[in-house]
Design a protein around this motif. Structure first.
Motif, PDB file in Angstrom:
ATOM      1  N   VAL A  23       9.250  67.759  -9.602  1.00 22.36           N
ATOM      2  CA  VAL A  23       7.850  67.989 -10.014  1.00 22.36           C
ATOM      3  C   VAL A  23       7.673  67.489 -11.447  1.00 22.36           C
ATOM      4  O   VAL A  23       6.720  66.751 -11.742  1.00 22.36           O
ATOM      5  N   ASP A  24       8.590  67.862 -12.332  1.00 22.67           N
ATOM      6  CA  ASP A  24       8.508  67.394 -13.724  1.00 22.67           C
ATOM      7  C   ASP A  24       8.636  65.873 -13.796  1.00 22.67           C
ATOM      8  O   ASP A  24       7.961  65.220 -14.584  1.00 22.67           O
ATOM      9  N   GLY A  25       9.510  65.315 -12.961  1.00 23.29           N
ATOM     10  CA  GLY A  25       9.656  63.867 -12.922  1.00 23.29           C
ATOM     11  C   GLY A  25       8.392  63.172 -12.465  1.00 23.29           C
ATOM     12  O   GLY A  25       7.997  62.130 -13.004  1.00 23.29           O
ATOM     13  N   ARG A  26       7.719  63.776 -11.476  1.00 15.99           N
ATOM     14  CA  ARG A  26       6.464  63.181 -10.976  1.00 15.99           C
ATOM     15  C   ARG A  26       5.385  63.268 -12.044  1.00 15.99           C
ATOM     16  O   ARG A  26       4.589  62.345 -12.216  1.00 15.99           O
ATOM     17  N   VAL A  27       5.335  64.375 -12.778  1.00 16.04           N
ATOM     18  CA  VAL A  27       4.385  64.500 -13.893  1.00 16.04           C
ATOM     19  C   VAL A  27       4.672  63.412 -14.920  1.00 16.04           C
ATOM     20  O   VAL A  27       3.762  62.731 -15.399  1.00 16.04           O
ATOM     21  N   ARG A  28       5.946  63.221 -15.265  1.00 12.59           N
ATOM     22  CA  ARG A  28       6.331  62.221 -16.260  1.00 12.59           C
ATOM     23  C   ARG A  28       5.935  60.808 -15.826  1.00 12.59           C
ATOM     24  O   ARG A  28       5.493  60.005 -16.632  1.00 12.59           O
ATOM     25  N   CYS A  29       6.095  60.493 -14.538  1.00  8.64           N
ATOM     26  CA  CYS A  29       5.730  59.153 -14.049  1.00  8.64           C
ATOM     27  C   CYS A  29       4.233  58.894 -14.192  1.00  8.64           C
ATOM     28  O   CYS A  29       3.814  57.758 -14.393  1.00  8.64           O
ATOM     29  N   GLY A  30       3.444  59.938 -14.070  1.00  6.52           N
ATOM     30  CA  GLY A  30       1.996  59.791 -14.189  1.00  6.52           C
ATOM     31  C   GLY A  30       1.420  58.953 -13.055  1.00  6.52           C
ATOM     32  O   GLY A  30       2.039  58.763 -12.007  1.00  6.52           O
ATOM     33  N   LYS A  31       0.213  58.447 -13.293  1.00  5.27           N
ATOM     34  CA  LYS A  31      -0.462  57.594 -12.314  1.00  5.27           C
ATOM     35  C   LYS A  31      -0.830  56.294 -13.019  1.00  5.27           C
ATOM     36  O   LYS A  31      -1.585  56.293 -13.986  1.00  5.27           O
ATOM     37  N   ASP A  32      -0.280  55.203 -12.536  1.00  7.69           N
ATOM     38  CA  ASP A  32      -0.519  53.887 -13.107  1.00  7.69           C
ATOM     39  C   ASP A  32      -1.435  53.119 -12.162  1.00  7.69           C
ATOM     40  O   ASP A  32      -1.159  53.049 -10.960  1.00  7.69           O
ATOM     41  N   PRO A  33      -2.530  52.519 -12.667  1.00  6.21           N
ATOM     42  CA  PRO A  33      -3.466  51.845 -11.757  1.00  6.21           C
ATOM     43  C   PRO A  33      -2.827  50.699 -10.981  1.00  6.21           C
ATOM     44  O   PRO A  33      -3.161  50.482  -9.815  1.00  6.21           O
ATOM     45  N   GLU A  34      -1.885  49.982 -11.592  1.00  4.75           N
ATOM     46  CA  GLU A  34      -1.216  48.880 -10.879  1.00  4.75           C
ATOM     47  C   GLU A  34      -0.414  49.422  -9.697  1.00  4.75           C
ATOM     48  O   GLU A  34      -0.467  48.875  -8.598  1.00  4.75           O
ATOM     49  N   ILE A  35       0.317  50.487  -9.913  1.00  2.12           N
ATOM     50  CA  ILE A  35       1.115  51.075  -8.842  1.00  2.12           C
ATOM     51  C   ILE A  35       0.215  51.623  -7.738  1.00  2.12           C
ATOM     52  O   ILE A  35       0.477  51.417  -6.553  1.00  2.12           O
ATOM     53  N   VAL A  36      -0.864  52.294  -8.120  1.00  2.00           N
ATOM     54  CA  VAL A  36      -1.801  52.823  -7.124  1.00  2.00           C
ATOM     55  C   VAL A  36      -2.343  51.693  -6.253  1.00  2.00           C
ATOM     56  O   VAL A  36      -2.416  51.803  -5.028  1.00  2.00           O
ATOM     57  N   ARG A  37      -2.693  50.560  -6.859  1.00  2.00           N
ATOM     58  CA  ARG A  37      -3.196  49.400  -6.093  1.00  2.00           C
ATOM     59  C   ARG A  37      -2.135  48.850  -5.145  1.00  2.00           C
ATOM     60  O   ARG A  37      -2.443  48.449  -4.032  1.00  2.00           O
ATOM     61  N   MET A  38      -0.897  48.785  -5.607  1.00  2.00           N
ATOM     62  CA  MET A  38       0.173  48.241  -4.758  1.00  2.00           C
ATOM     63  C   MET A  38       0.407  49.116  -3.529  1.00  2.00           C
ATOM     64  O   MET A  38       0.863  48.633  -2.503  1.00  2.00           O
TER      65      MET A  38
END
Length: 187
Positions: free
Chosen positions: A25-40
């Motif tokens: 969960v902490d790792g997922r928070v750290r990764c955040g949300k990147d628009p490029e990744i969301v598009r891919m």
């Protein structure tokens, strides 16, 4: 084909594929949300710069992945940190086939060969331990980084599903790729 009851640990030269655990969960928070990744992944983000992942969203994500009954769904760990997921799904014992998906969620870890390492580890396991004959996937045609990775790992482009995904108010094609057990013998 014997599917394990528990998620097996896999290793690549730099990454570990392992079962999900609460600290992801902490790792997922750290990764955040990147628009490029969301598009891919086929999403249409309403933000232009990376944004934090709210704890409640990361917790909901963890609840979903940790209760997934698929034992072939892995957390990817690099340098002791959660950075993404990989999975084989849609297993068909009669035809000895499965579908592959991988997602690196930490934008700092893109472009350094981790996707290739993880994919090779999963292919070795799928063809070696599971005795699969075929592993396939679908990837958005504009995701050229992923396509290059899959080609390096032995996947062959088998077809195109035209206008299969609606992303950013436009239709995009999906590339269908597959690799057969005898093609992956060099992994």
């Amino acid at each position: 084909m014997i599917v394990p009851e528990r998620t097996p640990r896999l290793h690549s030269p730099r990454a570990v594929l392992r079962p999900f655990r609460p600290e992801d969960v902490d790792g997922r928070v750290r990764c955040g949300k990147d628009p490029e990744i969301v598009r891919m992944f086929g999403g249409s983000p309403d933000f232009r710069e990376p944004v934090p992942m709210p704890l409640e969203d990361a917790t909901a994500w963890y609840e979903a992945v940790s209760t997934d009954s698929n034992p072939l769904h892995w957390a990817i760990e690099f340098e002791g940190e959660f950075i993404g997921t990989a999975r084989l799904h849609g297993l068909d014992a009669t035809d000895r086939r499965a579908r592959y998906a991988v997602g690196l969620l930490d934008s700092r870890r893109l472009g350094i060969g981790l996707g290739t390492e993880v994919t090779q580890a999963v292919l070795r396991y799928g063809f070696g331990e599971l005795r699969l004959h075929r592993i396939d996937l679908r990837v958005l045609a504009y995701n050229t980084r992923a396509i290059r990775c899959y080609l390096r790992c032995g996947f062959v482009q088998e077809g195109l599903e035209r206008e299969a995904a609606y992303v950013d108010a436009r239709w995009h094609d999906d590339v269908i790729m597959g690799v057969l057990e005898h093609e992956a013998s060099t992994l």
